[in-house]
Design an enzyme around this catalytic site. Structure first.
Site, short mmCIF file in Angstrom:
data_model
loop_
_atom_site.label_atom_id
_atom_site.label_comp_id
_atom_site.label_asym_id
_atom_site.label_seq_id
_atom_site.Cartn_x
_atom_site.Cartn_y
_atom_site.Cartn_z
N GLU A 1 -1.62 -9.66 29.34
CA GLU A 1 -2.88 -10.15 29.94
C GLU A 1 -2.77 -10.30 31.44
O GLU A 1 -3.73 -10.02 32.16
CB GLU A 1 -3.27 -11.50 29.32
CG GLU A 1 -3.78 -11.36 27.89
CD GLU A 1 -4.05 -12.71 27.23
OE1 GLU A 1 -3.81 -13.76 27.86
OE2 GLU A 1 -4.50 -12.69 26.07
N VAL A 2 -1.64 -10.77 31.91
CA VAL A 2 -1.45 -10.96 33.35
C VAL A 2 -0.48 -9.90 33.83
O VAL A 2 0.67 -9.84 33.38
CB VAL A 2 -0.92 -12.38 33.66
CG1 VAL A 2 -0.65 -12.52 35.15
CG2 VAL A 2 -1.91 -13.45 33.19
N HIS B 1 6.34 -11.22 33.42
CA HIS B 1 6.74 -12.59 33.08
C HIS B 1 7.39 -12.60 31.72
O HIS B 1 7.04 -11.81 30.84
CB HIS B 1 5.53 -13.54 33.09
CG HIS B 1 4.37 -13.05 32.28
ND1 HIS B 1 3.49 -12.10 32.74
CD2 HIS B 1 3.96 -13.36 31.02
CE1 HIS B 1 2.58 -11.85 31.82
NE2 HIS B 1 2.86 -12.60 30.75
N MET B 2 8.32 -13.52 31.57
CA MET B 2 9.00 -13.71 30.28
C MET B 2 8.55 -15.04 29.70
O MET B 2 8.70 -16.09 30.34
CB MET B 2 10.51 -13.69 30.48
CG MET B 2 11.30 -13.82 29.18
SD MET B 2 13.05 -13.48 29.44
CE MET B 2 13.57 -15.01 30.22
N HIS B 3 7.96 -15.00 28.51
CA HIS B 3 7.62 -16.22 27.79
C HIS B 3 8.90 -16.81 27.21
O HIS B 3 9.74 -16.08 26.67
CB HIS B 3 6.68 -15.93 26.62
CG HIS B 3 5.35 -15.38 27.00
ND1 HIS B 3 4.20 -16.14 27.00
CD2 HIS B 3 4.97 -14.13 27.38
CE1 HIS B 3 3.16 -15.38 27.36
NE2 HIS B 3 3.60 -14.16 27.59
P1 5GP Z 1 0.66 -12.19 28.62
O1 5GP Z 1 -0.28 -11.86 27.50
O2 5GP Z 1 0.25 -11.47 29.89
O3 5GP Z 1 2.09 -11.96 28.24
O4 5GP Z 1 0.54 -13.74 28.83
C1 5GP Z 1 0.01 -14.34 29.97
C2 5GP Z 1 0.23 -15.83 29.82
O5 5GP Z 1 -0.10 -16.45 31.05
C3 5GP Z 1 -0.65 -16.48 28.74
O6 5GP Z 1 0.17 -17.15 27.80
C4 5GP Z 1 -1.54 -17.44 29.53
O7 5GP Z 1 -1.80 -18.63 28.84
C5 5GP Z 1 -0.74 -17.67 30.81
N1 5GP Z 1 -1.55 -17.95 31.98
C6 5GP Z 1 -2.63 -17.22 32.41
N2 5GP Z 1 -3.13 -17.75 33.54
C7 5GP Z 1 -2.35 -18.84 33.83
C8 5GP Z 1 -2.39 -19.79 34.90
O8 5GP Z 1 -3.22 -19.77 35.79
N3 5GP Z 1 -1.43 -20.75 34.87
C9 5GP Z 1 -0.48 -20.83 33.89
N4 5GP Z 1 0.41 -21.81 33.97
N5 5GP Z 1 -0.42 -19.93 32.88
C10 5GP Z 1 -1.35 -18.95 32.84
#
Ligand code: 5GP
Ligand code: ZN
Length: 118
Positions: free
Chosen positions: A95-96, A100-102
Site C-alpha cells: 500500500e505504501v 518497509h518491514m512489518h
Molecule cells: P503495506 O500494505 O504497504 O505493506 O502496509 C503499509 C502499512 O503502513 C499499513 O499497515 C498501514 O497501516 C501503515 N501506515 C500507512 N500510513 C501510515 C502512517 O501515516 N503512519 C503509520 N504509523 N503507519 C501508516
C-alpha cells in the site's frame, strides 16, 4: 531528493509517528492500524520504493532492519515470537510505496497468515 511519500515525511518528522528506534539508516515506528498488539514498521530512511528497487548500495540499511528486528520486537512487548512481512508491489498488495518491514507479534499465536481487515 525530497520525496512526497508519507514515510519520507515521517522520516523528516513532517508528520508524527510513535518512533521506537532511529539511527542514521533506519527508522522504526508503530503501525497506525495495528493488526496485532505488537505491530511496527522498520524502514530505510532513504526512499526505496519496493524490494524490487533494493540493491547492494542499500545493504547496510537492509541489514540493520533485520539485525534490529528481534531486539525491537522484545522492546515492543513481543517476548515469545513475531513475524516479519515485506509486501512488494501489486501482487504483494503493498500500500505504501516506501520499502518497509512489518514486525507483528502476539501475545497469542498469529495463525498461518495475517489477514488485514478490508
Ligand atoms: P503495506 O500494505 O504497504 O505493506 O502496509 C503499509 C502499512 O503502513 C499499513 O499497515 C498501514 O497501516 C501503515 N501506515 C500507512 N500510513 C501510515 C502512517 O501515516 N503512519 C503509520 N504509523 N503507519 C501508516
Ligand atoms: Zn519515501
Amino acid at each position: 531528493m525530497e520525496h512526497a511519500c508519507i514515510f519520507c515525511k515521517i522520516v523528516r518528522k513532517e508528520i508524527p509517528a510513535r518512533v521506537l528506534y532511529e539511527d542514521d539508516d533506519v527508522l522504526a515506528f508503530h503501525d497506525i492500524h495495528p493488526v496485532r498488539p505488537v505491530h511496527f514498521l522498520i524502514i530505510p530512511k532513504a526512499h526505496i520504493a519496493t524490494l524490487y528497487d533494493a540493491n547492494m548500495t542499500h545493504q547496510r540499511a537492509l541489514g540493520t532492519m533485520l539485525a534490529r528486528a528481534g531486539e525491537l520486537a522484545r522492546l515492543a512487548g513481543a517476548e515469545s515470537g513475531f513475524r516479519t512481512i515485506i509486501n512488494c508491489g501489486k501482487v504483494g498488495q503493498q500500500e505504501v510505496y516506501h520499502l518497509h518491514m512489518h514486525v507483528i507479534g502476539g501475545p497469542d499465536p498469529l495463525g498461518p497468515m495475517i489477514v488485514r481487515p478490508q
